[in-house]
Design a protein around this motif. Structure first.
Motif, mmCIF file in Angstrom:
data_model
loop_
_atom_site.group_PDB
_atom_site.id
_atom_site.type_symbol
_atom_site.label_atom_id
_atom_site.label_comp_id
_atom_site.label_asym_id
_atom_site.label_seq_id
_atom_site.Cartn_x
_atom_site.Cartn_y
_atom_site.Cartn_z
ATOM 1 N N GLU A 1 -9.654 -1.916 2.154
ATOM 2 C CA GLU A 1 -9.005 -2.413 3.357
ATOM 3 C C GLU A 1 -9.018 -1.202 4.285
ATOM 4 O O GLU A 1 -9.047 -1.564 5.703
ATOM 5 C CB GLU A 1 -7.636 -2.955 3.163
ATOM 6 N N GLU A 2 -8.849 -0.011 3.976
ATOM 7 C CA GLU A 2 -8.612 0.759 4.974
ATOM 8 C C GLU A 2 -9.709 1.957 4.766
ATOM 9 O O GLU A 2 -10.131 2.029 3.474
ATOM 10 C CB GLU A 2 -7.204 1.606 4.918
ATOM 11 N N ASP B 1 -6.839 -1.766 -4.268
ATOM 12 C CA ASP B 1 -6.057 -2.259 -2.900
ATOM 13 C C ASP B 1 -6.741 -2.890 -1.980
ATOM 14 O O ASP B 1 -7.580 -2.189 -1.183
ATOM 15 C CB ASP B 1 -5.398 -1.092 -2.408
ATOM 16 N N SER C 1 0.840 -1.256 0.058
ATOM 17 C CA SER C 1 0.090 0.001 -0.044
ATOM 18 C C SER C 1 0.747 1.154 0.173
ATOM 19 O O SER C 1 0.516 2.211 -0.523
ATOM 20 C CB SER C 1 -0.967 0.037 1.315
HETATM 21 MG MG LIG Z 1 -1.986 -2.806 2.241
#
Ligand SMILES: [Mg+2]
Ligand SMILES: Nc1ncnc2c1ncn2[C@@H]1O[C@H](COP(=O)(O)OP(=O)(O)OP(=O)(O)O)[C@@H](O)[C@H]1O
Length: 457
Positions: free
Chosen positions: A131-132, A177, A108
């Protein structure tokens, strides 16, 4: 009464093969226990949003190569020389790139940094994080000094929504991602399942090819270092690059294992700092120790793609306390170590049956170039006899099973790199053409025993 229609099927998580019944072993790829049950949806696989979908066959016309404009093949520079090198000289428009690596290795970080630099250079970029949260991405961007970037951010896992947005805003570079968090609403199954991965990757491939946007996919890897999900993912993308290196160490290596637009095995070397991944312009220095070599250390050169890389290899030999002596190696294939020990026993009279042997390559480098065999053999001899190898000397040669030293590829590049770094002596195989470099003493050996005698003297 018609037979009841199956509502579920069994899919192999390794190769993606589908079966109507459960099997203990996949009949396609032979893996045991890899079949998982999935629901069958009527229109599965038919919802691909291709630009050609719905086009009548008569409207599709082939083109001649000369009709195709060449400007599309102009590569976009990431402004990061190490990343550009791994991609084969920048990003090819319309390419689908998969970046894999262990958790926390810096995937990332690399993509975020790249997008921030590229958007500052005027490219339209879109970062999709599954993911974030937006706040977490911002936090990382602040640490990387990219908080003020014009990069567009989307925190979403529904691929259909993402593609709708992407088709509207037409970015030049898109990052997903990660691909394992994406799902398509047209298919059953949780994100990361074989059918979802295949479908999402296919949709992204069509998006990349039709829109011309560079599409980077971040991929998780399994315990044995493969991209999680079917190998199919690797077949579908144009480029596959893996992050290697010790997570606890500061250096990371990005290695291309497949590239439709450049050489494979090309590597980029980065240093992980608090400001993110910094390209290392002179990697040979990273893998070499300054000063005198201690007994057990040798310097050799490996070809990583088109680049010659010098490194230090270390061996430690000690009396064993076990019934079976230990053979432990980091960065070097264990089987090859066993062969080298057998060769030393046979041709150099070095008996290792009662000794443990440990081998390590500095800086987390992983070697698979056979040209480094001789350097490891001499490192073991040097440690076993407690004699340091001559300083500023490079050792190159592949070992054959009859104790012969075989010639290696790109000898001239290896010698030039050593000369550039101040080496004065080079041990090379006697056969083949030996390039002459001014100021470099060349020692030629045809047999392992001759090289061992030189190391002992
Ligand atoms: Mg990552
Ligand atoms: N302040 C810091 N200083 C130095 N290194 C840091 C700092 N903060 C994070 N890192 C490094 O960044 C790494 C995390 O990188 P990143 O989140 O890009 O990994 P990733 O490959 O995307 O992981 P995942 O698979 O979990 O998404 C950490 O393991 C750490 O090495």
């Amino acid at each position: 009464m018609p037979p009841k229609k199956n509502t579920t099927q069994f899919v192999c998580t390794e190769c993606g093969a589908e079966f109507s019944k459960w099997l203990g072993r996949c009949a396609e790829c032979g893996t045991y226990g890899s079949l998982s049950e999935q629901e069958i949806k009527e229109n599965a696989g038919r919802g691909i949003s291709s630009k050609n979908a719905g086009t009548a066959i008569g409207e599709i016309t082939p083109q001649t190569l000369s009709e195709i404009p060449t400007e599309h093949s102009k590569r976009l520079s990431t402004a990061n020389p190490e990343f550009d090198r791994t991609l084969g000289g920048g990003m090819a428009p319309g390419s689908l790139v998969l970046i894999g690596g262990d958790p926390g290795i810096g995937k990332s970080t690399l993509v975020l940094q790249t997008l921030a630099t590229m958007s500052a250079a005027g490219f339209k970029t879109l970062y999709v994080s599954g993911e974030e949260s937006a706040a977490q991405v911002k936090l990382r961007a602040e640490r990387l000094g990219a908080a003020g970037s014009e990069m567009l951010l989307l925190c979403e896992t529904s691929l259909d929504k993402i593609l709708t947005v992407a088709e509207k805003i037409k970015p030049q570079i898109v990052v997903i991602d990660s691909i394992q968090t994406m799902y398509s609403e047209e298919l059953p199954g949780t994100p990361g399942s074989v059918s979802q991965l295949r479908e999402c990757a296919l949709k992204l491939m069509i998006f990349a090819k039709t829109s011309g946007a560079v599409t980077l996919l971040v991929g998780h890897v399994t315990k044995d270092g493969q991209i999680a999900g079917p190998r199919l993912l690797e077949h579908m993308v144009d480029t596959v690059a893996y992050f290697e290196g010790d997570k606890k160490g500061q250096y990371r290596i990005l290695r291309t294992v497949k590239n439709r637009f450049g050489a494979t095995d090309e590597i980029g070397v980065f240093e992980m700092t608090s400001l993110g991944l910094v390209p290392v312009s002179n990697p040979s220095r990273v893998f070499l120790q300054e000063g005198e070599l201690s007994p057990g250390s040798a310097v050799s050169c490996t070809m990583e793609g088109s680049r010659a890389l010098l490194f230090e290899i270390q061996a430690l030999v000690g009396k064993t306390n076990f019934a079976l002596p230990q053979r432990v190696s980091a960065g070097f294939e264990q089987k090859r170590l066993t062969i080298i020990l057998a060769l030393l026993e046979r041709f150099a009279n070095l008996r290792m049956g009662n000794f443990d042997v440990f081998v390590s390559v500095a800086g987390g480098l992983r070697l698979d170039d056979p040209a480094v065999d001789l350097s490891l053999a001499l490192a073991i001899v040097s440690n076993a006899l407690n004699i340091a190898l001559p300083p500023r000397s490079l050792i190159i040669g592949e070992l054959g099973l009859s104790g012969e030293i075989r010639s290696v590829s790109s000898l001239d590049l290896r010698i030039k790199e050593a000369h550039r770094l101040g080496f004065e002596k080079v041990v090379v195989p006697a056969g083949g053409k030996i390039p002459q470099v001014k100021g470099m003493q060349v020692l030629k050996f045809a047999k392992l025993e001759d090289a061992v005698n030189w190391a002992k003297s």
